[in-house]
Write a protein that holds these residues in place. Structure first.
Motif, PDB file in Angstrom:
ATOM      1  N   CYS A  25       0.861  -1.190   0.000  1.00 31.37           N
ATOM      2  CA  CYS A  25       0.000   0.000   0.000  1.00 31.37           C
ATOM      3  C   CYS A  25       0.892   1.233   0.000  1.00 31.37           C
ATOM      4  N   SER A  26       0.654   2.089  -0.948  1.00 30.81           N
ATOM      5  CA  SER A  26       1.495   3.277  -1.100  1.00 30.81           C
ATOM      6  C   SER A  26       1.018   4.448  -0.255  1.00 30.81           C
ATOM      7  N   ASN A  27      -0.215   4.382   0.211  1.00 28.95           N
ATOM      8  CA  ASN A  27      -0.780   5.482   0.982  1.00 28.95           C
ATOM      9  C   ASN A  27      -1.392   4.952   2.283  1.00 28.95           C
ATOM     10  N   PRO A  28      -0.557   4.621   3.292  1.00 28.66           N
ATOM     11  CA  PRO A  28      -1.080   4.058   4.541  1.00 28.66           C
ATOM     12  C   PRO A  28      -2.064   5.019   5.209  1.00 28.66           C
ATOM     13  N   LEU A  29      -3.151   4.456   5.740  1.00 34.95           N
ATOM     14  CA  LEU A  29      -4.210   5.293   6.294  1.00 34.95           C
ATOM     15  C   LEU A  29      -4.879   4.608   7.472  1.00 34.95           C
ATOM     16  N   ILE A  30      -5.132   5.381   8.520  1.00 38.88           N
ATOM     17  CA  ILE A  30      -5.983   4.940   9.623  1.00 38.88           C
ATOM     18  C   ILE A  30      -7.130   5.931   9.688  1.00 38.88           C
ATOM     19  N   ILE A  45     -12.499   2.154  14.001  1.00 39.04           N
ATOM     20  CA  ILE A  45     -11.082   2.368  13.737  1.00 39.04           C
ATOM     21  C   ILE A  45     -10.716   1.427  12.597  1.00 39.04           C
ATOM     22  N   ALA A  46     -10.352   2.000  11.459  1.00 38.49           N
ATOM     23  CA  ALA A  46     -10.087   1.207  10.265  1.00 38.49           C
ATOM     24  C   ALA A  46      -8.705   1.538   9.708  1.00 38.49           C
ATOM     25  N   ASP A  47      -8.083   0.527   9.106  1.00 37.00           N
ATOM     26  CA  ASP A  47      -6.802   0.752   8.430  1.00 37.00           C
ATOM     27  C   ASP A  47      -6.887   0.158   7.029  1.00 37.00           C
ATOM     28  N   ASN A  48      -5.943   0.540   6.189  1.00 39.35           N
ATOM     29  CA  ASN A  48      -5.913  -0.014   4.831  1.00 39.35           C
ATOM     30  C   ASN A  48      -4.711  -0.943   4.655  1.00 39.35           C
ATOM     31  N   GLY A  49      -4.423  -1.710   5.718  1.00 44.60           N
ATOM     32  CA  GLY A  49      -3.343  -2.694   5.671  1.00 44.60           C
ATOM     33  C   GLY A  49      -3.736  -3.898   4.833  1.00 44.60           C
TER      34      GLY A  49
END
Length: 117
Positions: A25-30, A45-49
């Protein structure tokens, strides 16, 4: 509840860090959000892992269960968080995830209004 938020955020940070290091993932986000639905507070609480495989999700809240490498965490964070939310606050904690799509933890807790005397 501070411990719950710290555990969930630490896990999300680990997930996106792993994902970023593996160049998945090039744009880590929480993403953190909250809302009131009827008499409940809902915190997400979400992540894009990389996400959590379905076969592991049923064990996430078991004591000492971890997906992390040896020496990285105790496997107690989600178990303790689950107990705090369900036993101390009468709420629920659930995980929605699929591989490649990140993970979202949803806390649902009743809103208690103190009765005036």
């Amino acid at each position: 509840m501070n411990q719950v938020f710290m555990n969930l955020l630490a896990n999300a940070i680990d997930a996106i860090e792993d994902c970023f290091q593996k160049e998945l993932c090039s744009n880590p986000l929480i993403h953190i959000s909250s809302e009131q639905v009827d008499d409940n507070a809902i915190i997400r609480i979400a992540d894009n892992g990389v996400g959590i495989p379905e076969e592991i999700q049923s064990r996430l809240f078991d004591p000492f269960f971890t997906t992390k490498a040896i020496g990285r965490g105790t496997g107690m964070g989600l178990s303790i968080s689950y107990q705090i939310i369900t036993e101390k606050h009468g709420g629920s904690l659930q995980c929605i995830s699929s591989p490649g799509a990140g993970a979202e933890f949803i806390i649902t807790m009743p809103i208690r209004v103190a009765k005036s005397v």
